[in-house]
Design an enzyme around this catalytic site. Sequence first.
Site, PDB file in Angstrom:
ATOM      1  CD  GLU A 157     -70.894  55.437 -33.140  1.00 29.59           C
ATOM      2  OE1 GLU A 157     -70.324  55.127 -34.210  1.00 29.59           O
ATOM      3  OE2 GLU A 157     -70.902  54.717 -32.131  1.00 29.59           O
ATOM      4  CD  GLN A 195     -89.050  91.370 -36.326  1.00 32.70           C
ATOM      5  OE1 GLN A 195     -88.082  90.629 -36.269  1.00 32.70           O
ATOM      6  NE2 GLN A 195     -89.183  92.297 -37.257  1.00 32.70           N
ATOM      7  CD  GLU A 226     -82.492  64.435 -24.537  1.00 32.30           C
ATOM      8  OE1 GLU A 226     -83.457  63.714 -24.284  1.00 32.30           O
ATOM      9  OE2 GLU A 226     -81.830  65.027 -23.677  1.00 32.30           O
TER      10      GLU A 226
HETATM   11  C1  LIG Z   1     -75.146  70.844 -28.463  1.00 29.01           C
HETATM   12  C2  LIG Z   1     -75.433  69.405 -28.741  1.00 29.01           C
HETATM   13  C3  LIG Z   1     -75.525  68.525 -27.687  1.00 29.01           C
HETATM   14  C4  LIG Z   1     -75.759  67.168 -27.931  1.00 29.01           C
HETATM   15  N1  LIG Z   1     -75.739  66.297 -26.892  1.00 29.01           N
HETATM   16  C5  LIG Z   1     -75.761  64.970 -27.161  1.00 29.01           C
HETATM   17  C6  LIG Z   1     -75.526  64.005 -26.136  1.00 29.01           C
HETATM   18  O1  LIG Z   1     -75.347  64.346 -24.980  1.00 29.01           O
HETATM   19  N2  LIG Z   1     -75.486  62.705 -26.468  1.00 29.01           N
HETATM   20  C7  LIG Z   1     -75.683  62.284 -27.758  1.00 29.01           C
HETATM   21  O2  LIG Z   1     -75.642  61.091 -27.993  1.00 29.01           O
HETATM   22  N3  LIG Z   1     -75.931  63.163 -28.735  1.00 29.01           N
HETATM   23  C8  LIG Z   1     -75.946  64.486 -28.485  1.00 29.01           C
HETATM   24  N4  LIG Z   1     -76.153  65.389 -29.491  1.00 29.01           N
HETATM   25  C9  LIG Z   1     -76.406  64.888 -30.830  1.00 29.01           C
HETATM   26  C10 LIG Z   1     -77.839  65.083 -31.318  1.00 29.01           C
HETATM   27  O3  LIG Z   1     -78.703  64.244 -30.597  1.00 29.01           O
HETATM   28  C11 LIG Z   1     -77.850  64.803 -32.815  1.00 29.01           C
HETATM   29  O4  LIG Z   1     -77.197  65.882 -33.429  1.00 29.01           O
HETATM   30  C12 LIG Z   1     -79.241  64.662 -33.362  1.00 29.01           C
HETATM   31  O5  LIG Z   1     -79.856  63.479 -32.888  1.00 29.01           O
HETATM   32  C13 LIG Z   1     -79.251  64.627 -34.907  1.00 29.01           C
HETATM   33  O6  LIG Z   1     -78.300  63.759 -35.390  1.00 29.01           O
HETATM   34  P1  LIG Z   1     -77.275  64.240 -36.526  1.00 29.01           P
HETATM   35  O7  LIG Z   1     -76.668  65.479 -36.061  1.00 29.01           O
HETATM   36  O8  LIG Z   1     -76.395  63.146 -36.847  1.00 29.01           O
HETATM   37  O9  LIG Z   1     -78.198  64.597 -37.742  1.00 29.01           O
HETATM   38  P2  LIG Z   1     -78.645  63.581 -38.887  1.00 29.01           P
HETATM   39  O10 LIG Z   1     -79.180  62.365 -38.267  1.00 29.01           O
HETATM   40  O11 LIG Z   1     -77.549  63.480 -39.863  1.00 29.01           O
HETATM   41  O12 LIG Z   1     -79.837  64.396 -39.525  1.00 29.01           O
HETATM   42  C14 LIG Z   1     -79.619  65.473 -40.465  1.00 29.01           C
HETATM   43  C15 LIG Z   1     -80.984  65.983 -40.923  1.00 29.01           C
HETATM   44  O13 LIG Z   1     -81.700  64.941 -41.548  1.00 29.01           O
HETATM   45  C16 LIG Z   1     -82.942  64.769 -40.957  1.00 29.01           C
HETATM   46  N5  LIG Z   1     -83.347  63.356 -41.030  1.00 29.01           N
HETATM   47  C17 LIG Z   1     -82.640  62.272 -40.660  1.00 29.01           C
HETATM   48  N6  LIG Z   1     -83.359  61.159 -40.827  1.00 29.01           N
HETATM   49  C18 LIG Z   1     -84.554  61.557 -41.318  1.00 29.01           C
HETATM   50  C19 LIG Z   1     -85.742  60.877 -41.708  1.00 29.01           C
HETATM   51  N7  LIG Z   1     -85.855  59.545 -41.614  1.00 29.01           N
HETATM   52  N8  LIG Z   1     -86.772  61.606 -42.157  1.00 29.01           N
HETATM   53  C20 LIG Z   1     -86.676  62.952 -42.241  1.00 29.01           C
HETATM   54  N9  LIG Z   1     -85.592  63.642 -41.900  1.00 29.01           N
HETATM   55  C21 LIG Z   1     -84.539  62.958 -41.444  1.00 29.01           C
HETATM   56  C22 LIG Z   1     -82.757  65.231 -39.549  1.00 29.01           C
HETATM   57  O14 LIG Z   1     -83.991  65.579 -38.942  1.00 29.01           O
HETATM   58  C23 LIG Z   1     -81.867  66.413 -39.777  1.00 29.01           C
HETATM   59  O15 LIG Z   1     -82.656  67.505 -40.172  1.00 29.01           O
HETATM   60  C24 LIG Z   1     -75.960  66.731 -29.259  1.00 29.01           C
HETATM   61  C25 LIG Z   1     -75.909  67.642 -30.303  1.00 29.01           C
HETATM   62  C26 LIG Z   1     -75.624  68.961 -30.057  1.00 29.01           C
HETATM   63  C27 LIG Z   1     -75.527  69.896 -31.214  1.00 29.01           C
END
Ligand SMILES: Cc1cc2nc3c(=O)[nH]c(=O)nc-3n(C[C@H](O)[C@H](O)[C@H](O)COP(=O)(O)OP(=O)(O)OC[C@H]3O[C@@H](n4cnc5c(N)ncnc54)[C@H](O)[C@@H]3O)c2cc1C
Lengths: 384, 263
Positions: free
Chosen positions: A127, A337, A364
Amino acid sequence: MDFTLTEEQGAIRDLARAFAQKEIAPYAADWDRTHEFPAHVYEKMGAQGLMGLPFPEAYGGAGADAIATALAIEEISKADGSIGLTYAAHMGLGAAPIFLFGNEEQKREWLAPLAQGKGLGALSLTEPSGGSDLAGSVKTTARLDGDEWVLNGSKLYVTSGKVARSIIVLCRTAENQGHRGLSLIIVPHGAPGLMIGKLESKMGLHTSLTTQVFFEECRVPRENLLGEAGQGFRYTMQVLDGGRIGIGAMALGLGEAALDASVKYAQQREAFGKPIAEFQAIQHMLADSAMELEAARLLIYKAAALKQQGKKFSVEAAQAKLFATEAADRVCWKAIQIHGGAGYLTDFPVERYYRDNRLLLIGEGTSEVQRMIIARDLLANAYE
Amino acid sequence: MPYNIVALLKRVPDTESKITLRDNAVVTEGLNFVLDPYGEYGLEKALQLVEQHGGKVTAVLCGPADAKETIRKALAVGADDAVHLSDPAFEGGDAAATARVLAAALKQIPFDLIWSGKQAVDQDNAQVPERVAELLDLPHVNSVIEFTLAADGKTARCVREVDGERDVMTTTLPAIFTAQQGLGELRYPSLKGIMGAKKKPITDWNAAALGLDVAAVGAAGAKFQVIQLEPPPARPPGKIIPGDAQTAAQELARLLHEESKII
Ligand SMILES: Cc1cc2nc3c(=O)[nH]c(=O)nc-3n(C[C@H](O)[C@H](O)[C@H](O)COP(=O)(O)OP(=O)(O)OC[C@H]3O[C@@H](n4cnc5c(N)ncnc54)[C@H](O)[C@@H]3O)c2cc1C
């Protein structure tokens, strides 16, 4: 310990490879440029039986094992990352939850068409408020109104959301119960109140259709709840364990493609009067890439083998996904590279592999989340 | 009307594999094996004919015990059953010795027509199907690129390509046909086919089962002896002629005339 593939695994890999190299690879660069969604490829993959690879024959699947499934994803991704992701997400995210947690009727109605390639599947977890911390971020709600679930909320980044026959949605069916208030509900394409937002513009994976999805008093039949209410979080974690093997396999395929291109280029390109492949600096990059991909391959196949045996494989899948995606990132980096300036141009495929792979360190479960899973297990067991 | 069709197949090293030689033979260890591509064209035609007219396709392969995996590739794409002709005594045979084995087997298999590759890509002998035809006293049309069966089911019309011309031939059945590139690529197996291949029957026949004298087959029965086998010499690297179009063209013409003596 026997590292040879079974005859069936080999035959499935050969089929996926032949199909991918003939029907996909020659067009991948074009599709990347035009962003054109190659719908006909998925139809052909369906006719071939590839779209339902791991699911039982009773539902129109092929009944292949988890290693064969990883091999097929690897080969398809080697030709085209976007198709690889669409394919892996279709099986691992869109269809697997129905196979794992659906009742017989749900399997007939929702799994069978996906397994037969009559539509793509999607899973919608993330979300706007976050993807890593699903229990804390999922705000989309579903309430029972008579015989229907009524969904409200918005989702981000749904792979294939725009075209999917069904989207499985993680939503909150009970307030104030944390992750125990979450459930998985199947939302069919065209459900009243389901709105598909705009296609995201991305760094790579250009023909994988990533969309926002909105629910406004979106109504689906009560029977569309998967398994038990309140178990959605647990189900999701289990689904992601399997999905991660697929993402690892994707990275492996992209990494292999990048290494193949590097070996070829290094032998053709000359500098200082000889092929650059004769320079030790280039050889070291090639050697490291080959070794890292081999290690990734073993981690992926091992996690898949454990899954197939019905054993615990969460940590192994996290390790495989983490290592394979980061290894492929390094392999693609080196491929650019080795290609020098040519590697930075879209005339050569390696920059595409690099861009396509980059998502795999995020989707994922980010690399950080994988490390969290691995470390948690390590620490928990240390105190036992 | 339905047809019983036999597809003669050969197991050959994958054309992409690196061939190494030892003691005047190809080192088979670690090689990836495939169905010979010309045999595949024949198998594809056999499958199409059965799809159109009914009947069944029997894949027949003479090869070592571990060729089963390759045979199952034929079953996976749709052959109904298979016969595996395998005996240590069959090994090391020349075209004549192998044809004897195949002919003996074909006497035990009911067929209306037989498809084979026009040659196999490993040794490029282009002799075995012709020899089988002689041994069985069957008509034979080689290098077929188009094929149709007459409505009466008794004759076949074949097109061959000869020096850029189309050579049309008809023959009565039963007969042996060999496939040339252009007849049609073998389909991919479906997943269902792959998963079902293990359940299809493969009959094993050795020399004894075929009543063959082991002195007449394999290395013992070969009239043909390999004196020496060596890899072809490496191709010299290509030449890039520098300069603008006019000087480059002049230099090219000179080289073609004086060095390679083509013009
Ligand atoms: C092309 C694409 C396809 C996708 N397909 C799907 C799909 O089909 N279904 C679906 O549901 N989602 C999908 N996603 C979403 C994807 O799974 C999420 O983007 C991903 O899980 C990360 O969530 P976020 O983007 O909200 O990042 P955030 O959760 O906001 O994280 C931001 C940063 O903080 C870090 N972080 C967060 N919590 C911690 C912690 N506790 N300790 C250390 N670091 C932390 C993360 O590693 C990241 O570096 C897709 C995303 C993309 C870009």
